[in-house]
Design a protein around this motif. Structure first.
Motif, PDB file in Angstrom:
ATOM      1  N   ALA A  22      12.797  34.371  55.193  1.00 49.23           N
ATOM      2  CA  ALA A  22      12.472  35.453  56.129  1.00 49.23           C
ATOM      3  C   ALA A  22      11.015  35.828  55.888  1.00 49.23           C
ATOM      4  CB  ALA A  22      13.381  36.653  55.896  1.00 49.23           C
ATOM      5  N   ILE A  23      10.425  36.500  56.859  1.00 49.79           N
ATOM      6  CA  ILE A  23       9.044  36.951  56.696  1.00 49.79           C
ATOM      7  C   ILE A  23       9.003  38.474  56.778  1.00 49.79           C
ATOM      8  CG2 ILE A  23       8.046  34.832  57.592  1.00 49.79           C
ATOM      9  CD1 ILE A  23       7.575  36.166  60.238  1.00 49.79           C
ATOM     10  N   THR A  56      13.339  27.192  56.683  1.00 49.86           N
ATOM     11  CA  THR A  56      13.895  27.606  57.965  1.00 49.86           C
ATOM     12  C   THR A  56      13.884  29.130  58.061  1.00 49.86           C
ATOM     13  OG1 THR A  56      15.357  25.688  58.095  1.00 49.86           O
ATOM     14  CG2 THR A  56      15.927  27.586  59.455  1.00 49.86           C
ATOM     15  N   LEU A  57      13.133  29.645  59.021  1.00 39.89           N
ATOM     16  CA  LEU A  57      13.053  31.089  59.191  1.00 39.89           C
ATOM     17  C   LEU A  57      14.314  31.608  59.862  1.00 39.89           C
ATOM     18  CD1 LEU A  57       9.335  31.618  60.308  1.00 39.89           C
ATOM     19  CD2 LEU A  57      10.359  32.084  58.079  1.00 39.89           C
ATOM     20  N   VAL A  58      14.922  32.603  59.230  1.00 39.62           N
ATOM     21  CA  VAL A  58      16.147  33.182  59.773  1.00 39.62           C
ATOM     22  C   VAL A  58      16.000  34.687  60.025  1.00 39.62           C
ATOM     23  CG1 VAL A  58      17.632  31.437  58.726  1.00 39.62           C
ATOM     24  CG2 VAL A  58      17.068  33.520  57.436  1.00 39.62           C
ATOM     25  N   GLY A  59      14.805  35.231  59.756  1.00 37.31           N
ATOM     26  CA  GLY A  59      14.628  36.659  59.983  1.00 37.31           C
ATOM     27  C   GLY A  59      13.180  37.076  59.901  1.00 37.31           C
ATOM     28  N   ALA A  80      15.489  46.993  55.344  1.00 36.61           N
ATOM     29  CA  ALA A  80      16.395  46.039  56.000  1.00 36.61           C
ATOM     30  C   ALA A  80      16.249  44.647  55.395  1.00 36.61           C
ATOM     31  CB  ALA A  80      16.097  45.998  57.498  1.00 36.61           C
ATOM     32  N   ALA A  81      15.009  44.261  55.055  1.00 34.63           N
ATOM     33  CA  ALA A  81      14.773  42.949  54.448  1.00 34.63           C
ATOM     34  C   ALA A  81      15.466  42.849  53.093  1.00 34.63           C
ATOM     35  CB  ALA A  81      13.276  42.702  54.297  1.00 34.63           C
ATOM     36  N   ILE A  82      15.396  43.922  52.307  1.00 30.37           N
ATOM     37  CA  ILE A  82      16.039  43.926  51.000  1.00 30.37           C
ATOM     38  C   ILE A  82      17.557  43.906  51.147  1.00 30.37           C
ATOM     39  CG2 ILE A  82      16.418  45.323  48.929  1.00 30.37           C
ATOM     40  CD1 ILE A  82      13.503  46.233  49.157  1.00 30.37           C
ATOM     41  N   LEU A 115      14.526  42.300  44.923  1.00 31.60           N
ATOM     42  CA  LEU A 115      14.665  40.964  45.493  1.00 31.60           C
ATOM     43  C   LEU A 115      15.099  39.945  44.442  1.00 31.60           C
ATOM     44  CD1 LEU A 115      11.529  41.015  47.817  1.00 31.60           C
ATOM     45  CD2 LEU A 115      13.919  41.028  48.549  1.00 31.60           C
ATOM     46  N   GLU A 116      14.568  40.070  43.230  1.00 32.06           N
ATOM     47  CA  GLU A 116      14.946  39.156  42.156  1.00 32.06           C
ATOM     48  C   GLU A 116      16.427  39.287  41.841  1.00 32.06           C
ATOM     49  OE1 GLU A 116      13.696  39.980  38.097  1.00 32.06           O
ATOM     50  OE2 GLU A 116      12.963  37.904  37.986  1.00 32.06           O
ATOM     51  N   ALA A 117      16.924  40.527  41.835  1.00 30.59           N
ATOM     52  CA  ALA A 117      18.348  40.752  41.573  1.00 30.59           C
ATOM     53  C   ALA A 117      19.219  40.092  42.635  1.00 30.59           C
ATOM     54  CB  ALA A 117      18.633  42.247  41.506  1.00 30.59           C
TER      55      ALA A 117
END
Length: 261
Positions: A22-23, A56-59, A80-82, A115-117
């Protein structure tokens, strides 16, 4: 005689799916206008990285008009990304630059830990950092510290400049007292100044604050905030500004406010 068996991969074995990514993009209003680093530019950079490395971008998550110093709870798209990362929707988060993610070391580390978790790797395109590696993790901390140092220096220079100007002409920016307007310089706003004079005139005649409010409310005089309901607390602020309205000095300078009273 021992026979050796070669393990062969079946010809029809399925190809492993490409890694999902995702970006995350962010820009503040000022940066859009001044730095030319808008969302379109960031989107192009991150998408190109995904293509180059077979991701592959999914978000896509984009916070627009939000400072990089704001926490996760104040940046809806980052949150939302997290959340999506914790739900396993992607494995790599591609960010155009470290300052898009955070402008404070403590905040960057918090985002990184979240994010690491969730088992997600962060890729910072501009700095060429992949935080799945030990070197990437070290560089992430070092660059974030530098970014915070630069930001603090900018704030210090801005503050010093305002203080220097304040000593020269009393102008440090910010809100001016009711009755004045900033128009290149500080000027009297005639309509509001008339209200100031009326308030002081009634006060000299020993009208109570509640009585003055009642008169202003009855005449539907706009308040400093633009409403039509005056309260004693608002009047107290105006009355405390009497030295200003009498043409007192502005701040540490020798320049005086234009006299209203």
């Amino acid at each position: 005689m021992t026979s050796k068996h070669r393990i062969q991969t079946p010809k029809n074995a399925p190809t492993p799916p490409p890694e999902t990514a995702a970006i995350y993009l962010r820009v503040s209003t000022e940066e859009q206008a001044d730095e030319g680093f808008g969302l379109d530019v960031q989107r192009t950079q991150t998408s190109a990285y995904a293509t180059a490395f077979g991701l592959t971008l999914v978000g896509e998550y984009a916070d627009e008009g939000v400072s990089g110093t704001k926490g996760i709870g104040e940046r809806p798209q980052l949150a939302a990304a997290i959340q999506a990362a914790k739900a396993g929707h992607y494995k790599t988060l591609i960010v155009p630059a470290i300052d898009r993610l955070a402008r404070r070391v403590s905040l960057l580390l918090q985002i990184w830990d979240e994010l690491e978790a969730a088992g997600v790797t962060i890729v910072l395109v501009k700095e060429r950092i992949d935080t799945s590696t030990a070197v990437g993790r070290l560089m992430r901390t070092v660059i974030a510290a530098i970014a915070e140092f630069e930001r603090d220096n900018i704030v210090a220079r801005t503050t010093d400049g305002r203080n220097a100007r304040g000593k020269l002409d009393g102008e440090k920016g910010g809100r001016v007292p009711y009755g004045y307007v900033r128009n290149g310089s500080i000027e009297i706003e005639p309509t509001k100044a008339a209200v100031v004079r009326r308030i002081f005139a009634l006060h000299r005649r020993r009208f109570s604050l509640a009585e003055i409010c009642a008169q202003l409310n009855e005449d539907r005089v706009p308040t400093p905030q633009g409403g039509v309901t005056w309260y004693p607390a608002t009047l107290r602020i105006i009355l405390k500004n009497k030295p200003i309205y009498l043409g007192g000095k502005r701040g540490e300078s020798e320049v005086c406010w234009p006299a209203i009273l």
